[in-house]
Design an enzyme around this catalytic site. Sequence first.
Site: not given
Length: 301
Positions: A173-174
């Site tokens: 997700l980052k």
Amino acid sequence: MSEEFSVGWAGIGKMGGPMSRRVLDAGFALHVYEPLPENRATIVAEGANVAHSLEDLCAASDVIVLTIPNDAVLRDLVFSPGGLASVMTAGQTLVEMSTVSPAISAEVDAAMTARGVAYLRAPVSGSTASASSGTLSVLASGPEKTFQRVEPMFQCFASRCFYVGLAEEARYLKLVLNALVGATSAILGEALTLGLKGNLTVETMLAVICESAVASPLISYKRDLLVDRNFDPAFSVSQMMKDFDLILGAARSDHVPMYLASMIRQQYEAAYTDGLAEKDFFVLFEQAERLAGLTPPAAAE
């Protein structure tokens, strides 16, 4: 004031400094491991304890937090002689908050699991200003009970905490977020350059963009920087290059074609070779101007 667990913090840099300071201010017992005296001096003066080795840090702390630059430093901290993989003990918690690859993170997970250590991946989204004001976003994955236990610590420096899965989901997700962040600089630079050719000013364009359907907190945050041509780095070109290498590395490993991300990575490479490595990554705007035959005002002075 929280006394539920003591915190050991390794990496008191641009992000780790303000984050750990807010943890200390909230009442957590804080021990810091930071080889650079100048980085740790202020927080030690404010009441943090110094650990002179990772072994000392772990002996004094229930939860170990890492905010470090890259995969290489993480590998060294965990796997070198005297590293966390040899000194952490069952029942402790490791919270790794940096932007690192899913691959190295999975290696750390295996090492920690073998020792009975709970491992939480918790990279953050936001700037150094967000860290100082306590408005970061935490993206967390790993054991859910561990997340629930340490969430009060996250709330010291984050206004939003997202729990997204049991394994490397937070790492991915980052990278998703950073792909969009890096791409925003590239496309905005080209779009503003087109507008300059049409006799618009940067001020006019950004005033409208920030009130339009394509408005974003990121563009609003960078608005004054672009208008003033002040590219002092909140996040540098070289840092964005490192993140795009992580993005494309994960894409290769998982066989995800990322045509646009590959092209954008090359734009940052060109900015690097132009001597802009330590400028803010939104300096791609001035690179776009030069390619279009325009002379940025700062360069014209």
